[in-house]
Enzyme design. Structure first.
Site, mmCIF file in Angstrom:
data_model
loop_
_atom_site.group_PDB
_atom_site.id
_atom_site.type_symbol
_atom_site.label_atom_id
_atom_site.label_comp_id
_atom_site.label_asym_id
_atom_site.label_seq_id
_atom_site.Cartn_x
_atom_site.Cartn_y
_atom_site.Cartn_z
ATOM 1 N N ARG A 82 45.746 35.257 45.396
ATOM 2 C CA ARG A 82 46.563 35.506 44.188
ATOM 3 C C ARG A 82 47.017 36.961 44.136
ATOM 4 O O ARG A 82 48.135 37.261 43.728
ATOM 5 C CB ARG A 82 45.758 35.141 42.933
ATOM 6 C CG ARG A 82 46.611 35.201 41.671
ATOM 7 C CD ARG A 82 45.881 34.632 40.472
ATOM 8 N NE ARG A 82 44.675 35.390 40.145
ATOM 9 C CZ ARG A 82 43.775 35.021 39.251
ATOM 10 N NH1 ARG A 82 43.941 33.900 38.569
ATOM 11 N NH2 ARG A 82 42.706 35.771 39.008
ATOM 12 N N LYS A 184 49.164 38.466 38.271
ATOM 13 C CA LYS A 184 48.201 39.300 37.560
ATOM 14 C C LYS A 184 48.614 40.764 37.729
ATOM 15 O O LYS A 184 48.127 41.476 38.612
ATOM 16 C CB LYS A 184 46.792 39.040 38.108
ATOM 17 C CG LYS A 184 45.716 39.353 37.101
ATOM 18 C CD LYS A 184 44.431 38.641 37.447
ATOM 19 C CE LYS A 184 43.270 39.146 36.621
ATOM 20 N NZ LYS A 184 43.367 38.871 35.194
ATOM 21 N N GLU A 220 48.951 30.288 27.141
ATOM 22 C CA GLU A 220 47.584 30.766 27.384
ATOM 23 C C GLU A 220 47.225 31.851 26.390
ATOM 24 O O GLU A 220 48.012 32.159 25.488
ATOM 25 C CB GLU A 220 47.438 31.254 28.820
ATOM 26 C CG GLU A 220 48.309 32.412 29.199
ATOM 27 C CD GLU A 220 48.045 32.889 30.628
ATOM 28 O OE1 GLU A 220 46.882 32.886 31.052
ATOM 29 O OE2 GLU A 220 49.009 33.267 31.297
HETATM 30 N N1 PLP Z 1 44.947 34.142 32.016
HETATM 31 C C1 PLP Z 1 44.952 35.472 31.907
HETATM 32 C C2 PLP Z 1 46.063 36.109 31.172
HETATM 33 C C3 PLP Z 1 43.923 36.234 32.503
HETATM 34 O O1 PLP Z 1 43.916 37.541 32.404
HETATM 35 C C4 PLP Z 1 42.904 35.577 33.195
HETATM 36 C C5 PLP Z 1 41.862 36.324 33.872
HETATM 37 O O2 PLP Z 1 41.887 36.570 35.033
HETATM 38 C C6 PLP Z 1 42.935 34.186 33.267
HETATM 39 C C7 PLP Z 1 43.963 33.496 32.672
HETATM 40 C C8 PLP Z 1 41.870 33.435 33.997
HETATM 41 O O3 PLP Z 1 42.028 33.520 35.377
HETATM 42 P P1 PLP Z 1 40.792 33.418 36.357
HETATM 43 O O4 PLP Z 1 40.116 32.152 36.029
HETATM 44 O O5 PLP Z 1 41.385 33.410 37.697
HETATM 45 O O6 PLP Z 1 39.936 34.592 36.083
HETATM 46 C C1 COI Z 2 39.333 38.206 34.120
HETATM 47 O O1 COI Z 2 38.951 37.186 33.555
HETATM 48 O O2 COI Z 2 38.839 38.608 35.167
HETATM 49 C C2 COI Z 2 40.397 39.007 33.575
HETATM 50 O O3 COI Z 2 40.963 39.777 34.286
HETATM 51 C C3 COI Z 2 40.728 38.890 32.174
HETATM 52 C C4 COI Z 2 40.752 40.212 31.507
HETATM 53 C C5 COI Z 2 41.439 40.011 30.229
HETATM 54 C C6 COI Z 2 39.403 40.813 31.363
#
Ligand code: PLP
Ligand code: COI
Length: 343
Positions: A82, A184, A220
């Site tokens: 990602r 991200k 989200e």
């Molecule tokens: N959505 C947002 C905006 C986030 O910052 C995060 C965190 O990483 C997620 C979703 C969840 O993603 P992940 O499960 O890959 O941590």
């Molecule tokens: C994560 O879940 O790792 C993120 O980057 C989310 C952040 C808002 C702390």
């Protein structure tokens, strides 16, 4: 190896410097070999691309101690992938995916004393990031970059852990339709700060952002994806028609957990905001959030209550299964758990 003397069970989600970070620089079209560093600062030119045109991407993953005492992290290859996608979208050179995983291993190994013990509820949060360090004055991508990984021990992201939280429907968008919401990049989080401060001031854990094109569908929150459970016990996972939801690794893993471990039906589709009162459970999921049950969603003209007293049974089972896989208590059918030799 002796662990640091921390109050592991009461850590908050705040940064504290550890012993080492990892750093690699991109110059003349190539990444250097990279190394651990005890210097937790970055020295930048005032004209560095990050300071002007915001070329920055990051990741988030965690290292845990399993029941048997191993140090592991969860699907780091997915974060590597990602981050490379995120980098390409804003014209940064992707950090090679195999080197990403190797760097995660190195930095966790070097900070093994900071990995919280099994059962403490805490984890070592791993934050890879990449910034444009080269000078730019006209609007264009820089030609020099720095990739870093910092690690810091953390507790729950949403206060209360598995206690339900309230979210509010934001009047603002966190991403543009077909913009950068699906990567991200720090710029998306800058967008979300004003509504996030507003939500916290009003007593909410986070915002529910609706689709930025029509404000009709659930997208989200500021830091996690949403999940719902319908009356028939199916997991309903919101999709975005405008590609503005971050593809959460936790959410994609939970889809597999629901189907393969719990025998649930999973429905991935656009979810209209005006139908969410038909669901029986709601949760937010992400690396930091794990799964946080949502007890109430408030909009200007509507309030949806799932229950603030306790986590619903499906969210509870999903959470227990995922964290059980991560901690080694439940069989890892998909090879998600990545062991790091810390000797
Ligand atoms: N959505 C947002 C905006 C986030 O910052 C995060 C965190 O990483 C997620 C979703 C969840 O993603 P992940 O499960 O890959 O941590
Ligand atoms: C994560 O879940 O790792 C993120 O980057 C989310 C952040 C808002 C702390």
């Amino acid at each position: 190896m002796e662990k640091k003397d921390l109050d592991w069970a009461n850590l908050s989600f705040e940064y504290q410097p550890t012993d080492y970070s990892y750093v690699s620089n991109y110059r003349d079209g190539a990444w250097d070999d990279g190394a651990l560093t005890a210097d937790h600062s970055i020295r930048l030119s005032e004209c560095a691309g990050i300071l002007h045109y915001c070329q920055e991407v990051f990741e988030g993953l965690k290292a845990y101690t399993t029941e048997s005492g191993d140090v592991v992290c969860f699907r780091p290859d997915q974060n590597a992938h990602r981050m490379a996608d995120s980098a390409r979208r804003i014209v940064m050179p992707p950090f090679p995916e195999d080197r990403f995983v190797d760097a995660v291993e190195k930095v966790v190994r070097a900070n093994a004393a900071w990995v919280p013990p099994f059962g403490s509820g805490a984890t070592l949060y791993i934050r890879p990031l990449m910034v444009a360090t080269g000078d730019v004055i006209g609007v264009k991508p820089a030609d020099e970059y720095q990739f870093r990984i910092l690690v810091t021990p953390v507790g729950a992201y949403y206060k209360g852990g598995v206690k339900p939280v309230k979210v509010q429907v934001s009047q603002y968008d966190r991403a543009a339709p077909h913009g950068t919401g699906n990567i991200k990049a720090g710029l998306n989080y800058a967008m979300s700060l004003y509504p996030s401060v507003e939500a916290h001031a009003a007593g909410y854990a986070d915002n529910m952002f609706l689709d930025p094109e029509t404000r009709t569908y659930v997208e989200e929150s500021g830091g996690a994806n949403f999940l719902f459970v319908d009356k028939d016990g199916n997991l309903v996972v919101p999709q975005s028609a405008t590609d503005s939801i971050l593809p959460s690794i936790t959410r994609r893993s939970l889809v597999d957990v629901a189907e393969s471990y719990l025998g649930m039906k999973v429905i991935q589709r656009q979810v209209r905001f005006d139908e969410i009162d038909q669901f029986v459970e709601c949760g937010m999921c992400g690396t930091a959030a794990v799964i946080s049950p949502v007890g109430e969603v408030d909009a200007a003209d509507k309030q949806v209550v799932y229950g603030m007293d306790h986590v619903g049974p499906v969210m509870q089972r999903l959470r227990e299964t995922l964290t059980g896989i991560q901690s080694g208590e439940i069989e890892d059918r998909f090879g998600w758990v990545h062991k790091i030799d810390v000797e």
